[in-house]
Design a protein around this motif. Structure first.
Motif, PDB file in Angstrom:
ATOM      1  N   TRP A 483      49.825  34.381  39.218  1.00  0.00           N
ATOM      2  CA  TRP A 483      48.461  34.929  39.202  1.00  0.00           C
ATOM      3  C   TRP A 483      48.150  35.739  40.455  1.00  0.00           C
ATOM      4  O   TRP A 483      46.994  35.912  40.834  1.00  0.00           O
ATOM      5  CB  TRP A 483      47.415  33.816  39.037  1.00  0.00           C
ATOM      6  CG  TRP A 483      47.787  32.830  37.979  1.00  0.00           C
ATOM      7  CD1 TRP A 483      48.192  31.543  38.166  1.00  0.00           C
ATOM      8  CD2 TRP A 483      47.836  33.057  36.575  1.00  0.00           C
ATOM      9  NE1 TRP A 483      48.485  30.948  36.963  1.00  0.00           N
ATOM     10  CE2 TRP A 483      48.262  31.859  35.963  1.00  0.00           C
ATOM     11  CE3 TRP A 483      47.543  34.156  35.751  1.00  0.00           C
ATOM     12  CZ2 TRP A 483      48.418  31.730  34.579  1.00  0.00           C
ATOM     13  CZ3 TRP A 483      47.681  34.029  34.384  1.00  0.00           C
ATOM     14  CH2 TRP A 483      48.112  32.832  33.813  1.00  0.00           C
ATOM     15  N   ARG A 484      49.177  36.277  41.107  1.00  0.00           N
ATOM     16  CA  ARG A 484      48.984  36.957  42.391  1.00  0.00           C
ATOM     17  C   ARG A 484      49.078  38.484  42.306  1.00  0.00           C
ATOM     18  O   ARG A 484      48.482  39.177  43.132  1.00  0.00           O
ATOM     19  CB  ARG A 484      50.004  36.435  43.413  1.00  0.00           C
ATOM     20  CG  ARG A 484      49.789  34.978  43.779  1.00  0.00           C
ATOM     21  CD  ARG A 484      50.840  34.484  44.781  1.00  0.00           C
ATOM     22  NE  ARG A 484      50.587  33.117  45.197  1.00  0.00           N
ATOM     23  CZ  ARG A 484      49.807  32.745  46.197  1.00  0.00           C
ATOM     24  NH1 ARG A 484      49.184  33.671  46.895  1.00  0.00           N
ATOM     25  NH2 ARG A 484      49.633  31.480  46.509  1.00  0.00           N
ATOM     26  N   TRP A 485      49.825  39.013  41.361  1.00  0.00           N
ATOM     27  CA  TRP A 485      50.071  40.454  41.338  1.00  0.00           C
ATOM     28  C   TRP A 485      48.777  41.247  41.206  1.00  0.00           C
ATOM     29  O   TRP A 485      47.854  40.853  40.483  1.00  0.00           O
ATOM     30  CB  TRP A 485      51.007  40.810  40.186  1.00  0.00           C
ATOM     31  CG  TRP A 485      51.325  42.273  40.128  1.00  0.00           C
ATOM     32  CD1 TRP A 485      52.289  42.929  40.836  1.00  0.00           C
ATOM     33  CD2 TRP A 485      50.634  43.268  39.353  1.00  0.00           C
ATOM     34  NE1 TRP A 485      52.246  44.276  40.536  1.00  0.00           N
ATOM     35  CE2 TRP A 485      51.245  44.511  39.641  1.00  0.00           C
ATOM     36  CE3 TRP A 485      49.559  43.223  38.462  1.00  0.00           C
ATOM     37  CZ2 TRP A 485      50.825  45.696  39.043  1.00  0.00           C
ATOM     38  CZ3 TRP A 485      49.123  44.411  37.867  1.00  0.00           C
ATOM     39  CH2 TRP A 485      49.757  45.636  38.154  1.00  0.00           C
ATOM     40  N   ARG A 486      48.739  42.389  41.908  1.00  0.00           N
ATOM     41  CA  ARG A 486      47.585  43.279  41.843  1.00  0.00           C
ATOM     42  C   ARG A 486      48.041  44.726  41.713  1.00  0.00           C
ATOM     43  O   ARG A 486      49.074  45.110  42.259  1.00  0.00           O
ATOM     44  CB  ARG A 486      46.710  43.152  43.086  1.00  0.00           C
ATOM     45  CG  ARG A 486      46.125  41.773  43.318  1.00  0.00           C
ATOM     46  CD  ARG A 486      45.341  41.742  44.624  1.00  0.00           C
ATOM     47  NE  ARG A 486      44.194  42.626  44.572  1.00  0.00           N
ATOM     48  CZ  ARG A 486      43.570  43.119  45.644  1.00  0.00           C
ATOM     49  NH1 ARG A 486      44.017  42.812  46.863  1.00  0.00           N
ATOM     50  NH2 ARG A 486      42.527  43.901  45.526  1.00  0.00           N
ATOM     51  N   VAL A 487      47.264  45.523  41.001  1.00  0.00           N
ATOM     52  CA  VAL A 487      47.488  46.954  40.965  1.00  0.00           C
ATOM     53  C   VAL A 487      46.689  47.597  42.092  1.00  0.00           C
ATOM     54  O   VAL A 487      45.618  47.102  42.469  1.00  0.00           O
ATOM     55  CB  VAL A 487      47.074  47.545  39.594  1.00  0.00           C
ATOM     56  CG1 VAL A 487      45.572  47.443  39.388  1.00  0.00           C
ATOM     57  CG2 VAL A 487      47.545  48.981  39.446  1.00  0.00           C
TER      58      VAL A 487
END
Length: 509
Positions: A483-487
């Motif tokens: 739940w960490r990835w970001r664009v």
């Protein structure tokens, strides 16, 4: 009596969209929020000619579960970590210096991934400051709006705000470990703590009011661009939640308020099953009440989203109940779910059912019949395809109309990561079926899904950018690094949007 919800079921004209949870949006404070980054994403959807934005559950996440949106403190509340702090500064409740992340001691913020510990400390501190300023300086209009919100959401907000205040009072312990009078909701004990913790209760209500009005503004901005929100409804709620503490009669609990049985899935060939640990429902009691707790939950959900994916749809037909004192899923048993009676009750209350059924891995005849009886589309994902078996149901060219088709989901690898994990034979069969050499496999799969007969085609931001497994959002069965990835803002580029718009114009419109 609830107003009947008028509107279409999910069998609408063919449409397409993008799955991106708000935590993965761009934003200056270490996590996606409901501010400028969300507007940038809506602009991206507009440029890409997309009409659906799919999100994961929006509730307040729990640190002991790695901040999974599927394990929250409430099935009704919003996540305060998504609040746009700059909007609070615009209202005069924070200063520009206070919302400048460079002014925090080692905030640990990255535009590429979320450090939840840093975010929680930074954001909660500023929400408390904003609440103090609101109490000191808010005008009559603001105070009246806050009071009106609390009255309108009284059914769930009173218990949720008290629950969060009690969690803080008892050092974060789960409610099952609280002193007996509070754990069992003794009326005098609750009255005493409502008085003692009044400030904290007000703060928690303020956070929800702030989240709600920011989300309402964002949803209106989406609607202005012709974008509807596809939300997500986990069938189960967390044990340590305001839901179970406030409505224990809805769950299969022992006399002392602890689960008698917990949810999971049985062993299948090649695995040992799963023990999720969520309390299962007392469906017999819920039926006697006309499913009132569920109708309240759905009423709240549809105040936030236009449609909803029903997670673990199989559980409405029958569910796997494991004795709470057992750690082995094999000790569970199948129990009858609420079935048609539940969905008939929901349809009577809300009109046509705006649901998507998450039926991956559970394509038995009974569940399919329940889904089809209420015109609820299922899900198809090419990751589950046997590319060497002619006519396999997960190959996009064989998707039926009554499904929602994905290039990948929050629980799978990215399209590129999936392709890289394939064995040589499956990869060769995929090449043959899709007529590709795999150089741009992400777009091959997007095109295959967009060209399918599915009523709704969905891709992810990761797949649009051609990212590999490092950008995977969640790996089921693991507790760390999810739940960490970001664009980034740069990731919302024109090339991907324009390519998606051309594809959509040729296949969906």
């Amino acid at each position: 009596m609830r107003p009947r919800r008028e509107g279409p079921c999910m069998r609408f004209d063919r449409r397409s969209g993008v799955l991106l949870h708000p935590t993965a949006l761009p934003g200056p404070h270490g996590i996606g929020d409901l501010g400028a980054g969300a507007r940038s994403f809506l602009e991206f959807l507009d440029r890409g000619d997309q009409s659906v934005w799919q999100v994961c559950p929006l509730g307040p996440t729990v640190d002991v579960h790695g901040h999974s949106p599927y394990q929250t403190y409430s099935g009704f509340a919003g996540n305060p970590l998504l609040v746009d702090l700059r909007a609070l500064a615009d209202r005069g409740y924070l200063t520009d210096d206070e919302v400048d992340p460079s002014g925090a001691p080692d905030p640990g913020f990255s535009p590429h991934e979320t450090n939840y510990d840093a975010v929680e400390a930074f954001t909660t501190d500023r929400l408390r400051t904003a609440f103090d300023r609101f109490r000191e300086s808010a005008g009559d209009d603001e105070r009246e709006a806050f009071a009106a919100y609390r009255e309108a959401e009284d059914d769930w907000l009173v218990d949720y705000a008290l629950f969060r205040a009690l969690k803080r009072e008892f050092d974060g312990d789960p409610w099952t470990e609280w002193p007996a009078p509070v754990r069992t909701r003794d009326r005098d004990a609750l009255a005493e703590y409502r008085e003692k913790l009044a400030d904290e209760i007000d703060f928690r209500a303020f956070c929800q009011w702030t989240f709600d009005r920011q989300w309402t503004d964002l949803r209106a901005a989406a609607a202005d661009r012709g974008v509807e929100i596809l939300g997500d409804l986990p069938i189960y709620v967390a044990l340590d939640s305001a839901d179970v503490w406030a409505a224990p009669e809805a769950f299969d609990l022992t006399d002392d308020g602890r689960p008698a049985a917990v949810a999971g899935v049985p062993p299948n060939p090649g695995d040992d099953g799963q023990r999720w640990g969520n309390p299962v429902y007392d469906w017999a009691h819920l039926a006697e009440t006309g499913y009132s707790w569920w109708l309240d939950r759905l009423e709240r959900l549809f105040s936030l989203v236009d449609y909803a994916r029903l997670d673990h749809f199989k559980g409405f037909d029958e569910f796997w109940a494991i004795p709470a004192d057992s750690d082995d899923p094999v000790d569970g048993e199948w129990r009858e779910g609420p079935g048609r009676d539940f969905f008939e009750t929901v349809r009577e209350a809300f009109g046509e059912l705006p649901f998507v059924a998450e039926d991956l891995g559970f394509l038995d005849a009974e569940s399919a019949a329940l889904r089809e009886a209420f015109d609820v589309p299922g899900m198809r994902v090419p990751h589950y395809a046997d590319w060497c078996q002619q006519g396999h149901l997960y190959q996009p060219m064989h998707y039926p109309e009554d499904c929602v088709a994905y290039t990948s989901t929050h629980d799978t690898d990215t399209a590129v990561g999936y392709y890289e994990s394939l064995g040589d034979r499956q990869r060769e069969c995929l090449h043959y079926n899709l007529g590709t050499d795999g150089v741009e496999i992400e777009w091959d799969l997007i095109e295959a899904v967009w060209n399918s007969e599915a009523t709704l085609a969905v891709t992810t931001m990761q797949d649009l950018l051609g990212l590999d497994s490092h950008a995977r959002f969640n790996t089921p069965g693991t507790a760390e690094g999810n739940w960490r990835w970001r664009v980034t803002e740069a990731g919302l580029d024109d090339d991907a949007a324009e390519r998606l718009a051309r594809l959509t114009d040729a296949t969906v419109r």
